[in-house]
Every structure is written in structure tokens, then in C-alpha cells.
Design a protein around this motif. Sequence first.
Motif, PDB file in Angstrom:
ATOM      1  N   UNK A 151       0.825  -1.208   0.000  1.00 17.45           N
ATOM      2  CA  UNK A 151       0.000   0.000   0.000  1.00 17.45           C
ATOM      3  C   UNK A 151       0.859   1.258   0.000  1.00 17.45           C
ATOM      4  N   UNK A 152       2.010   1.183   0.669  1.00 15.19           N
ATOM      5  CA  UNK A 152       2.895   2.349   0.708  1.00 15.19           C
ATOM      6  C   UNK A 152       3.581   2.584  -0.627  1.00 15.19           C
ATOM      7  N   UNK A 153       3.736   1.516  -1.414  1.00 11.15           N
ATOM      8  CA  UNK A 153       4.387   1.628  -2.716  1.00 11.15           C
ATOM      9  C   UNK A 153       3.393   1.789  -3.866  1.00 11.15           C
ATOM     10  N   UNK A 154       2.113   1.653  -3.573  1.00  9.66           N
ATOM     11  CA  UNK A 154       1.097   1.673  -4.622  1.00  9.66           C
ATOM     12  C   UNK A 154       0.822   3.108  -5.092  1.00  9.66           C
ATOM     13  N   UNK A 155       0.592   3.281  -6.392  1.00 11.22           N
ATOM     14  CA  UNK A 155       0.246   4.589  -6.986  1.00 11.22           C
ATOM     15  C   UNK A 155      -1.209   4.523  -7.444  1.00 11.22           C
ATOM     16  N   UNK A 156      -2.114   4.744  -6.516  1.00 13.04           N
ATOM     17  CA  UNK A 156      -3.538   4.532  -6.783  1.00 13.04           C
ATOM     18  C   UNK A 156      -4.085   5.468  -7.858  1.00 13.04           C
ATOM     19  N   UNK A 157      -3.686   6.751  -7.844  1.00 18.40           N
ATOM     20  CA  UNK A 157      -4.249   7.699  -8.810  1.00 18.40           C
ATOM     21  C   UNK A 157      -3.409   7.848 -10.076  1.00 18.40           C
ATOM     22  N   UNK A 158      -2.392   6.989 -10.210  1.00 17.75           N
ATOM     23  CA  UNK A 158      -1.586   6.925 -11.434  1.00 17.75           C
ATOM     24  C   UNK A 158      -0.944   8.259 -11.806  1.00 17.75           C
ATOM     25  N   UNK A 159      -0.493   8.992 -10.806  1.00 17.32           N
ATOM     26  CA  UNK A 159       0.155  10.272 -11.093  1.00 17.32           C
ATOM     27  C   UNK A 159       1.672  10.196 -11.015  1.00 17.32           C
ATOM     28  N   UNK A 160       2.202   8.957 -10.796  1.00 20.04           N
ATOM     29  CA  UNK A 160       3.649   8.778 -10.741  1.00 20.04           C
ATOM     30  C   UNK A 160       4.249   8.956  -9.373  1.00 20.04           C
ATOM     31  N   UNK A 161       3.414   9.124  -8.344  1.00 18.27           N
ATOM     32  CA  UNK A 161       3.899   9.325  -6.974  1.00 18.27           C
ATOM     33  C   UNK A 161       3.325   8.218  -6.100  1.00 18.27           C
ATOM     34  N   UNK A 162       4.191   7.470  -5.383  1.00 19.89           N
ATOM     35  CA  UNK A 162       3.731   6.371  -4.542  1.00 19.89           C
ATOM     36  C   UNK A 162       3.021   6.908  -3.307  1.00 19.89           C
ATOM     37  N   UNK A 163       2.229   6.018  -2.686  1.00 14.43           N
ATOM     38  CA  UNK A 163       1.405   6.417  -1.552  1.00 14.43           C
ATOM     39  C   UNK A 163       2.227   6.933  -0.379  1.00 14.43           C
ATOM     40  N   UNK A 164       3.436   6.393  -0.187  1.00 17.74           N
ATOM     41  CA  UNK A 164       4.268   6.814   0.937  1.00 17.74           C
ATOM     42  C   UNK A 164       4.648   8.291   0.846  1.00 17.74           C
ATOM     43  N   UNK A 165       4.673   8.827  -0.363  1.00 18.47           N
ATOM     44  CA  UNK A 165       5.053  10.223  -0.567  1.00 18.47           C
ATOM     45  C   UNK A 165       3.830  11.107  -0.878  1.00 18.47           C
ATOM     46  N   UNK A 166       2.711  10.485  -1.221  1.00 18.06           N
ATOM     47  CA  UNK A 166       1.529  11.208  -1.696  1.00 18.06           C
ATOM     48  C   UNK A 166       0.925  12.109  -0.620  1.00 18.06           C
ATOM     49  N   UNK A 167       0.754  13.390  -0.949  1.00 21.02           N
ATOM     50  CA  UNK A 167       0.075  14.336  -0.066  1.00 21.02           C
ATOM     51  C   UNK A 167      -1.259  14.792  -0.640  1.00 21.02           C
ATOM     52  N   UNK A 168      -1.466  14.607  -1.936  1.00 23.83           N
ATOM     53  CA  UNK A 168      -2.703  15.030  -2.601  1.00 23.83           C
ATOM     54  C   UNK A 168      -3.263  13.837  -3.365  1.00 23.83           C
ATOM     55  N   UNK A 169      -4.205  13.148  -2.762  1.00 25.86           N
ATOM     56  CA  UNK A 169      -4.752  11.945  -3.366  1.00 25.86           C
ATOM     57  C   UNK A 169      -5.793  12.302  -4.429  1.00 25.86           C
ATOM     58  N   UNK A 170      -6.012  11.369  -5.341  1.00 23.99           N
ATOM     59  CA  UNK A 170      -7.053  11.535  -6.334  1.00 23.99           C
ATOM     60  C   UNK A 170      -6.740  12.562  -7.398  1.00 23.99           C
ATOM     61  N   UNK A 171      -5.481  12.736  -7.752  1.00 19.82           N
ATOM     62  CA  UNK A 171      -5.112  13.685  -8.797  1.00 19.82           C
ATOM     63  C   UNK A 171      -5.755  13.276 -10.118  1.00 19.82           C
ATOM     64  N   UNK A 172      -6.339  14.248 -10.837  1.00 18.16           N
ATOM     65  CA  UNK A 172      -6.951  13.944 -12.118  1.00 18.16           C
ATOM     66  C   UNK A 172      -5.885  13.542 -13.130  1.00 18.16           C
ATOM     67  N   UNK A 173      -6.283  12.712 -14.074  1.00 12.82           N
ATOM     68  CA  UNK A 173      -5.345  12.213 -15.082  1.00 12.82           C
ATOM     69  C   UNK A 173      -4.748  13.347 -15.897  1.00 12.82           C
ATOM     70  N   UNK A 174      -3.514  13.160 -16.309  1.00 15.54           N
ATOM     71  CA  UNK A 174      -2.795  14.092 -17.188  1.00 15.54           C
ATOM     72  C   UNK A 174      -2.493  15.440 -16.539  1.00 15.54           C
ATOM     73  N   UNK A 175      -2.574  15.520 -15.214  1.00 21.65           N
ATOM     74  CA  UNK A 175      -2.248  16.774 -14.537  1.00 21.65           C
ATOM     75  C   UNK A 175      -0.800  16.766 -14.086  1.00 21.65           C
ATOM     76  N   UNK A 176      -0.163  17.904 -14.182  1.00 22.62           N
ATOM     77  CA  UNK A 176       1.226  18.039 -13.730  1.00 22.62           C
ATOM     78  C   UNK A 176       1.243  18.047 -12.206  1.00 22.62           C
ATOM     79  N   UNK A 177       2.133  17.240 -11.616  1.00 25.09           N
ATOM     80  CA  UNK A 177       2.177  17.141 -10.153  1.00 25.09           C
ATOM     81  C   UNK A 177       3.594  17.353  -9.657  1.00 25.09           C
ATOM     82  N   UNK A 178       3.685  17.704  -8.367  1.00 30.53           N
ATOM     83  CA  UNK A 178       4.985  17.846  -7.713  1.00 30.53           C
ATOM     84  C   UNK A 178       5.459  16.478  -7.248  1.00 30.53           C
TER      85      UNK A 178
END
Length: 340
Positions: free
Chosen positions: A43-70
Motif C-alpha cells: 500500500x505504501x508503494x502503490x500509486x492509486x491515482x496513477x500520477x507517478x507518486x507512490x502512496x508513501x510520498x503522496x500528499x494530494x490523493x485523487x489527482x486527475x489524469x494528465x495533470x502536472x504534479x509535484x
Amino acid sequence: MIKKHLAWSSSIATILISGCSSLNLPDSSETVAWQHISETGYKRLHDADKDGVIAARELCKGTLANREVSNYGCSEQEEKEHQRQSRIYFGYQEVDLNDVAKLALDEFLQGLDSNNTWAIKLNSEQAQNPYFIERTDKIVAYINNNYPQLYHELTLSQAGEVLKKVTDTGEVETPSEQAHILYFDHDSSVIPIAEQEKIAQFIRQYKANHGEVIYIGGHASQSGEDDYNLKLSQRRADAILHLLTRILELPKSKIKLTALGEKSPLVSPMSPQAENKNRRVELVYQYTQQQAANEDDTRIEITAQTLLTQAKLKWHIYIMEEAELETTPTSTQDHEALGW
């Protein structure tokens, strides 16, 4: 010498081999059993919203597809100005909104996203369009009566000069010397003392600028009966007419007077300031009494602008070979042509 050199090399090789053995490194030939990761670790390594950021680092869940993220999966917001334009056509020398004009106005206003508030501008490029004042009054009234919460700012501009500006909070500005608005007390047609000097100054400016026709528009708020408010707006307009002709000695032939009752609110009836701001008389003058000469005189341009806040989009990098591979056979003969 050659024999000594060979002997020395052989000694070094023996030392290196024995040294590697002393490290006790695992035999690479042995198969290592697959170790399953724990559910928590997954779960910590999973990228649920497919934004290229794993859950362990994710601060903004549910990012819309094709959006630029930090690096923390958060979209950076940006504001982009969105604009729509149209034209509202009136009948030749007519000032009322006919069915065709209403249909065009409805189509334009309904096309504006109601989730945003818009800055709406009414404009005529003709400096001396003799019907601009009455036509824009009808459009403003239509917007305030039917789309009261659509705009945050409503501006009337003629040939680049702002005559009137209204906000959704009920603030009204008349930055041009050609326009003036005075307000009346509830159920009153008596011109306030403080307003009389302002009107006198307005007329002095009118004369200094060699103005021609003056438009007087009498109005009322929506408190009370329609018929009574129409008569009240007439009395208010007549009071200004008396002041201009009897006191300030202005020729009656220079004045065009209309009484509109409660039908033409300047401020949306839903606004808390509507009662005070709609009990009014509007004065506007122009420099000529010319008649409309062509079809350009029959239109009012309408523009709507808003700032849309949205997440930045990712750049999608296309490689030429990728595009070509989609439509090109992949036989070995074509590899060189594809740049491989």
C-alpha cells in the motif's frame, strides 16, 4: 626474466582468487526464493491515482489524469483568462429587445458556466450611437431580472469610454463626465439638496463639452405595485426635467425623457442594495442627435470574461519513431528507414 615475470603473475592471480573466496559471497548460480511484500508495504508503494507518486510520498490523493504534479503528487494551480463574445442586434431605430434579440442573449448567457462569475461588458464602437443608452438599459435589465447571479461586474462602454459600471455587491460607478446617477428616498420624488449642486455641475460640463441630447431615465425599486412604481418613476424624471429647464435654463428640445418604473433595475433585485440603488434617475448626454445610418447602429457587442483556476497539464512528449511505428510495418527491412 620472462620466467620470473610469469611466476610473479601467477602468484598475484592466486592471491586474488583466494581473496574473493574469503569474502564468502553467495553463489550466483543458486536460485533466490521470491519474497512476497507485506500488504502494508504494498500500500505504501502503490500509486492509486496513477500520477507517478507512490502512496508513501503522496500528499494530494485523487489527482486527475494528465495533470502536472509535484514530487508529493500535488497539482500546481494556474489561472487562465476565458473570454466569450457575441452581438445583440436590434431592429432599425428600435430600442426594445425583440424575440430574436432575446433568443441570442439567452443563448450567450446560458453558455457561460454558472460555476464562475463573469465580468460582462456591453459596448458600441460608435461614439454617437443615438440608441446605445436605451438599448443597453434594456439588456442590463434583462440580465438582472433573469441572470442575477451570473456576473461580478457589469460595464457599459461606448467607443472605449466607460459610462457605467455595476458590481454584484451593488456598487455603481459613473466614471465618464457624460453620465450621472442620483438616488431618491423611499417613495419620494424630491431631489435631495446635496444632489442639486451635483446636477448643476453635470450641466455645466455638458455645456462646456457642447453636448446635444440629454437622456433622463426615471426608475423605481420593486417595492409596491407595478403601476404605482411606474408613476413614481415618472414623477422622479419630471422633477429632474423641471430642474433642468426651469432652474438651469436648458431647452426642453435637448431632453429625451423616459419612465421605466421597476422594469429596468440597475442592480440585481436579489442584491441587498437593490432598494437604494434602483430608486434613481439616470442622466446621460451625447454630442449629437444623428439618426442611425446603417446596420452597424443596430448592434450591441457583448463580452464576458472570467478567470478559470485549473491544474496545469502535463506535457506529453512524442517521439517521431513512435508515431511512425503506429502506421509503418515493422519488418526488418524497415528498421533502417525508421532510424534504428
